[in-house]
Design a protein around this motif. Structure first.
Motif, PDB file in Angstrom:
ATOM      1  N   GLN A 267       0.832  -1.207   0.000  1.00  0.00           N
ATOM      2  CA  GLN A 267       0.000   0.000   0.000  1.00  0.00           C
ATOM      3  C   GLN A 267       0.867   1.258   0.000  1.00  0.00           C
ATOM      4  N   SER A 268       1.904   1.260   0.827  1.00  0.00           N
ATOM      5  CA  SER A 268       2.783   2.423   0.932  1.00  0.00           C
ATOM      6  C   SER A 268       3.570   2.653  -0.355  1.00  0.00           C
ATOM      7  N   LYS A 269       4.063   1.566  -0.953  1.00  0.00           N
ATOM      8  CA  LYS A 269       4.813   1.687  -2.206  1.00  0.00           C
ATOM      9  C   LYS A 269       3.942   2.279  -3.311  1.00  0.00           C
ATOM     10  N   GLN A 270       2.710   1.797  -3.386  1.00  0.00           N
ATOM     11  CA  GLN A 270       1.790   2.285  -4.405  1.00  0.00           C
ATOM     12  C   GLN A 270       1.491   3.772  -4.198  1.00  0.00           C
ATOM     13  N   ALA A 271       1.233   4.155  -2.945  1.00  0.00           N
ATOM     14  CA  ALA A 271       0.923   5.551  -2.646  1.00  0.00           C
ATOM     15  C   ALA A 271       2.118   6.451  -2.954  1.00  0.00           C
ATOM     16  N   LEU A 272       3.304   5.999  -2.589  1.00  0.00           N
ATOM     17  CA  LEU A 272       4.505   6.790  -2.821  1.00  0.00           C
ATOM     18  C   LEU A 272       4.776   6.964  -4.318  1.00  0.00           C
ATOM     19  N   THR A 273       4.534   5.901  -5.079  1.00  0.00           N
ATOM     20  CA  THR A 273       4.704   5.990  -6.543  1.00  0.00           C
ATOM     21  C   THR A 273       3.743   7.002  -7.140  1.00  0.00           C
ATOM     22  N   GLN A 274       2.494   6.975  -6.701  1.00  0.00           N
ATOM     23  CA  GLN A 274       1.487   7.908  -7.201  1.00  0.00           C
ATOM     24  C   GLN A 274       1.851   9.353  -6.852  1.00  0.00           C
ATOM     25  N   ILE A 275       2.356   9.561  -5.641  1.00  0.00           N
ATOM     26  CA  ILE A 275       2.745  10.903  -5.217  1.00  0.00           C
ATOM     27  C   ILE A 275       3.914  11.416  -6.052  1.00  0.00           C
ATOM     28  N   ARG A 276       4.910  10.554  -6.259  1.00  0.00           N
ATOM     29  CA  ARG A 276       6.076  10.956  -7.045  1.00  0.00           C
ATOM     30  C   ARG A 276       5.685  11.289  -8.485  1.00  0.00           C
ATOM     31  N   GLN A 277       4.785  10.475  -9.035  1.00  0.00           N
ATOM     32  CA  GLN A 277       4.331  10.737 -10.406  1.00  0.00           C
ATOM     33  C   GLN A 277       3.596  12.063 -10.496  1.00  0.00           C
ATOM     34  N   ALA A 278       2.770  12.347  -9.488  1.00  0.00           N
ATOM     35  CA  ALA A 278       2.011  13.602  -9.490  1.00  0.00           C
ATOM     36  C   ALA A 278       2.924  14.812  -9.377  1.00  0.00           C
ATOM     37  N   ILE A 279       3.946  14.704  -8.513  1.00  0.00           N
ATOM     38  CA  ILE A 279       4.859  15.815  -8.311  1.00  0.00           C
ATOM     39  C   ILE A 279       5.750  16.056  -9.540  1.00  0.00           C
ATOM     40  N   SER A 280       6.111  14.968 -10.241  1.00  0.00           N
ATOM     41  CA  SER A 280       7.040  15.083 -11.361  1.00  0.00           C
ATOM     42  C   SER A 280       6.363  15.439 -12.684  1.00  0.00           C
ATOM     43  N   ARG A 281       5.033  15.490 -12.695  1.00  0.00           N
ATOM     44  CA  ARG A 281       4.316  15.839 -13.943  1.00  0.00           C
ATOM     45  C   ARG A 281       4.711  17.216 -14.438  1.00  0.00           C
ATOM     46  N   LYS A 282       4.930  17.299 -15.745  1.00  0.00           N
ATOM     47  CA  LYS A 282       5.269  18.589 -16.341  1.00  0.00           C
ATOM     48  C   LYS A 282       4.005  19.254 -16.845  1.00  0.00           C
ATOM     49  N   ARG A 283       3.776  20.475 -16.426  1.00  0.00           N
ATOM     50  CA  ARG A 283       2.595  21.201 -16.875  1.00  0.00           C
ATOM     51  C   ARG A 283       3.010  22.262 -17.892  1.00  0.00           C
ATOM     52  N   ILE A 284       2.213  22.342 -18.931  1.00  0.00           N
ATOM     53  CA  ILE A 284       2.514  23.306 -19.986  1.00  0.00           C
ATOM     54  C   ILE A 284       1.867  24.644 -19.640  1.00  0.00           C
TER      55      ILE A 284
END
Length: 285
Positions: free
Chosen positions: A268-285
Motif C-alpha cells: 500500500q505504501s509503495k503504491q501511494a509513494l509511486t502515485q505521489i512521485r508521479q504527481a509531483i514530477s508531472r510537467k505542466r505546460i
C-alpha cells in the motif's frame, strides 16, 4: 498520597524512606545510586539485579505515586538530562557561531537519545497496531504542537492511509465528532494538559475513537485519557523553552510510527509513494 507531580523522584524516595520495607529500601537505594542505569534498564533487568520480583518493583513505583515503572523512568530521565549534559547552559555570548551550532546539535542529540531510551516496547507496539487497523488517522496539536501535527499528516500521506492534521480547536472538535472506532487520532501536547485539546480528547473518548498521546509528562491529563501514550524527554534552558526542545523528539516519534506503518503496509505504501512521485514530477505546460 498528595499530588507530587512536581516533586523529583529522589525527593519522593527520601521523604518516604523510613516507611519503606527492607526490599523497598533496597530498590530505593539502587535508584538513587544508579539513576542513569535505571533509564536504560527494563523492569526485568532491575528486578534481576536486585533479586526481587517484578511485582515488587512495580508496587514500589506505585507507592511513589507513579502509574508504573515506565512513568518513573520518564520522570527520572527528565530530571537527569540537565546534570548529565546541560549543554545549552554552557552557551555564552562570547561563543562563535560555529560553537553555538555544535552545542545546539549536541543538545538535540541528547534529547533524541533520552527519548529513545524511555520508550516502552509494549506501548509503541500498541500504537502501531492501532494505526495499522485504522481507516484514517488525524493529528491534533495547538500552537507549536500544531507544527508537529502537520508533519504527521505530511509523512502519513505517503502511506496511502487517509491522513489529516488540524491545529484549530473548533476544527478538531468538528472533525472528531465525525470519527468512530475504526479511526485514530494522535494528540500532541508537550505538557499534556492543554485545556482546549483535552476537550477534544474527551469527545474522542466518547465517540470511541482510538487515541494516541505524545507528551513530555507521564503524570498529565493526556496520559490518563489516551489509550496509549508515547513520551519525550527534554530540558528547558535560557535559550529554548522545554516545549521547543522537545519538538525534535516529537517529530522523531511520529517518524518512527510512520516507518513502522510503512513496513507493515508495504505494498500500500509503495503504491501511494509511486502515485505521489508521479504527481509531483508531472510537467505542466
Amino acid at each position: 498520597m498528595s499530588d507530587q507531580s512536581n516533586v523529583s523522584v529522589t525527593r519522593r524516595i527520601r521523604s518516604s524512606y523510613k516507611q519503606l520495607s527492607e526490599k523497598e529500601k533496597q530498590i530505593a537505594d539502587y535508584i538513587i545510586e544508579n539513576p542513569g542505569k535505571i533509564i536504560h534498564s527494563t523492569i526485568n533487568q532491575v528486578s534481576d539485579d536486585l533479586t526481587v520480583a517484578d511485582a515488587t518493583v512495580f508496587r514500589f513505583c506505585k507507592r511513589l505515586g507513579f502509574k508504573g515503572y515506565q512513568a518513573l523512568k520518564i520522570a527520572l530521565a527528565s530530571e537527569i538530562v540537565n546534570p548529565i549534559q546541560d549543554i545549552h547552559e554552557t552557551i555564552s555570548y562570547e561563543d562563535s557561531e560555529v560553537e553555538i551550532v555544535h552545542k545546539v546539535f549536541q543538545s538535540n542529540i541528547n534529547a533524541l537519545e533520552y527519548t529513545r531510551e524511555i520508550q516502552e516496547s509494549s506501548s509503541f507496539h500498541k500504537a502501531v497496531e492501532m494505526i495499522v487497523q485504522s481507516k484514517q488517522i488525524h493529528f491534533y496539536g495547538n500552537g507549536g504542537s500544531g507544527v508537529v501535527a502537520l508533519d504527521g499528516q505530511h509523512k502519513f500521506m505517503r502511506t496511502g492511509l487517509p491522513s489529516y492534521a488540524h491545529t484549530d480547536t473548533h476544527m478538531q472538535l468538528m472533525t472528531v465528532s465525525q470519527l468512530g472506532e475504526s479511526d485514530t487520532v494522535v494528540f500532541i501536547s508537550h505538557t499534556g494538559s492543554n485545556k482546549d485539546l483535552m476537550e477534544v480528547v474527551e469527545l474522542a473518548k466518547e465517540k470511541g475513537v482510538q487515541t494516541i498521546g505524545i507528551t513530555n509528562f507521564a503524570k498529565s491529563p493526556l496520559n490518563k485519557l489516551a489509550d496509549v501514550c508515547l513520551y519525550t524527554a527534554s530540558q528547558e534552558t535560557e535559550f529554548r523553552s522545554e516545549a521547543l526542545s522537545s519538538r525534535i523528539a516529537e517529530l522523531s516519534l511520529i517518524d518512527a510510527l510512520y516507518v513502522n506503518y510503512s513496513i507493515k503496509k508495504e505494498e500500500q505504501s509503495k503504491q501511494a509513494l509511486t502515485q505521489i512521485r508521479q504527481a509531483i514530477s508531472r510537467k505542466r505546460i
